[in-house]
Design a protein around this motif. Sequence first.
Motif, PDB file in Angstrom:
ATOM      1  N   PRO A  64       0.737  -1.372   0.010  1.00 52.10           N
ATOM      2  CA  PRO A  64      -0.022  -0.186   0.139  1.00 52.10           C
ATOM      3  C   PRO A  64       0.976   1.343   0.202  1.00 52.10           C
ATOM      4  CG  PRO A  64       0.145  -0.957   2.195  1.00 52.10           C
ATOM      5  CD  PRO A  64       0.888  -1.879   1.291  1.00 52.10           C
ATOM      6  N   PHE A  65       0.430   2.252  -0.502  1.00 51.94           N
ATOM      7  CA  PHE A  65       1.103   3.628  -0.662  1.00 51.94           C
ATOM      8  C   PHE A  65       0.721   4.496   0.514  1.00 51.94           C
ATOM      9  CE2 PHE A  65       0.608   8.164  -1.938  1.00 51.94           C
ATOM     10  CZ  PHE A  65       2.141   8.374  -2.275  1.00 51.94           C
ATOM     11  N   SER A  66       1.921   5.073   0.913  1.00 47.83           N
ATOM     12  CA  SER A  66       1.839   6.148   1.929  1.00 47.83           C
ATOM     13  C   SER A  66       2.772   7.372   1.628  1.00 47.83           C
ATOM     14  CB  SER A  66       2.096   5.540   3.467  1.00 47.83           C
ATOM     15  OG  SER A  66       2.120   6.427   4.437  1.00 47.83           O
ATOM     16  N   PRO A  67       2.474   8.657   1.214  1.00 46.05           N
ATOM     17  CA  PRO A  67       3.487   9.497   0.968  1.00 46.05           C
ATOM     18  C   PRO A  67       4.301   9.793   2.085  1.00 46.05           C
ATOM     19  CG  PRO A  67       1.170  10.621   1.317  1.00 46.05           C
ATOM     20  CD  PRO A  67       0.835   9.109   1.550  1.00 46.05           C
ATOM     21  N   ALA A  68       5.508  10.440   1.660  1.00 44.06           N
ATOM     22  CA  ALA A  68       6.397  10.952   2.695  1.00 44.06           C
ATOM     23  C   ALA A  68       5.983  12.242   3.141  1.00 44.06           C
ATOM     24  CB  ALA A  68       7.832  10.711   2.214  1.00 44.06           C
ATOM     25  N   LYS A  69       5.705  12.624   4.234  1.00 45.00           N
ATOM     26  CA  LYS A  69       5.198  14.047   4.639  1.00 45.00           C
ATOM     27  C   LYS A  69       6.270  14.653   5.173  1.00 45.00           C
ATOM     28  CE  LYS A  69       1.022  13.788   3.487  1.00 45.00           C
ATOM     29  NZ  LYS A  69       0.548  14.489   2.289  1.00 45.00           N
ATOM     30  N   LYS A  70       7.342  14.068   5.853  1.00 52.09           N
ATOM     31  CA  LYS A  70       8.477  14.719   6.685  1.00 52.09           C
ATOM     32  C   LYS A  70       9.653  14.615   5.708  1.00 52.09           C
ATOM     33  CE  LYS A  70      10.452  17.037  10.160  1.00 52.09           C
ATOM     34  NZ  LYS A  70      10.257  18.542  10.092  1.00 52.09           N
ATOM     35  N   ALA A  71      10.048  13.257   5.500  1.00 51.96           N
ATOM     36  CA  ALA A  71      11.364  12.928   4.903  1.00 51.96           C
ATOM     37  C   ALA A  71      11.184  13.441   3.409  1.00 51.96           C
ATOM     38  CB  ALA A  71      11.537  11.564   4.890  1.00 51.96           C
ATOM     39  N   HIS A  72      12.253  14.241   2.784  1.00 49.77           N
ATOM     40  CA  HIS A  72      11.938  14.605   1.667  1.00 49.77           C
ATOM     41  C   HIS A  72      13.355  14.943   0.875  1.00 49.77           C
ATOM     42  CE1 HIS A  72      12.812  18.130   4.300  1.00 49.77           C
ATOM     43  NE2 HIS A  72      13.442  18.784   3.106  1.00 49.77           N
ATOM     44  N   PRO A  73      13.463  15.020  -0.312  1.00 50.93           N
ATOM     45  CA  PRO A  73      14.713  15.519  -1.070  1.00 50.93           C
ATOM     46  C   PRO A  73      14.597  16.972  -1.155  1.00 50.93           C
ATOM     47  CG  PRO A  73      13.152  14.881  -2.701  1.00 50.93           C
ATOM     48  CD  PRO A  73      12.456  14.568  -1.370  1.00 50.93           C
ATOM     49  N   ALA A  74      15.743  17.574  -1.113  1.00 49.47           N
ATOM     50  CA  ALA A  74      15.796  19.005  -1.407  1.00 49.47           C
ATOM     51  C   ALA A  74      16.690  19.242  -2.745  1.00 49.47           C
ATOM     52  CB  ALA A  74      16.403  19.687  -0.342  1.00 49.47           C
TER      53      ALA A  74
END
Length: 124
Positions: A64-74
């Motif tokens: 199942p899919f869950s978006p990354a809300k805190k971790a991120h590329p810059a």
Amino acid sequence: MAFAFRAIDHVQLAAPKGSEDAARKFFRDLLGFKEAEKPETLKKRGGVWFAFGNCRVHIGIEEPFSPAKKAHPAFEVENLEELKRRLTENGVHVIEDDKLPGAKRFYADDPFGNRLEFLEWVRE
């Protein structure tokens, strides 16, 4: 030390099944990344790869899919204001942030809700 890090080879972001066209519209058409060919052995997994300069972004299918809300590329950007204008004109909500000394930056979500940071270092 017998080893040394050279660079980040790629960043992988998750997306739901069947989202390749939405990824192309956002990363290729809106942000201007080039689509990169996936190896035959990995194509059956779905997803799509992009590149700009020496950097690569892989959009991988996760169920199942869950978006990354805190971790991120810059992503370091030249002419950040122009990118912000392009995104907002295309309906992408941006969140301004002035908490990093020496940088102008904002956040936006990709079409799947993954957090992305865009910044430009202020050179004096």
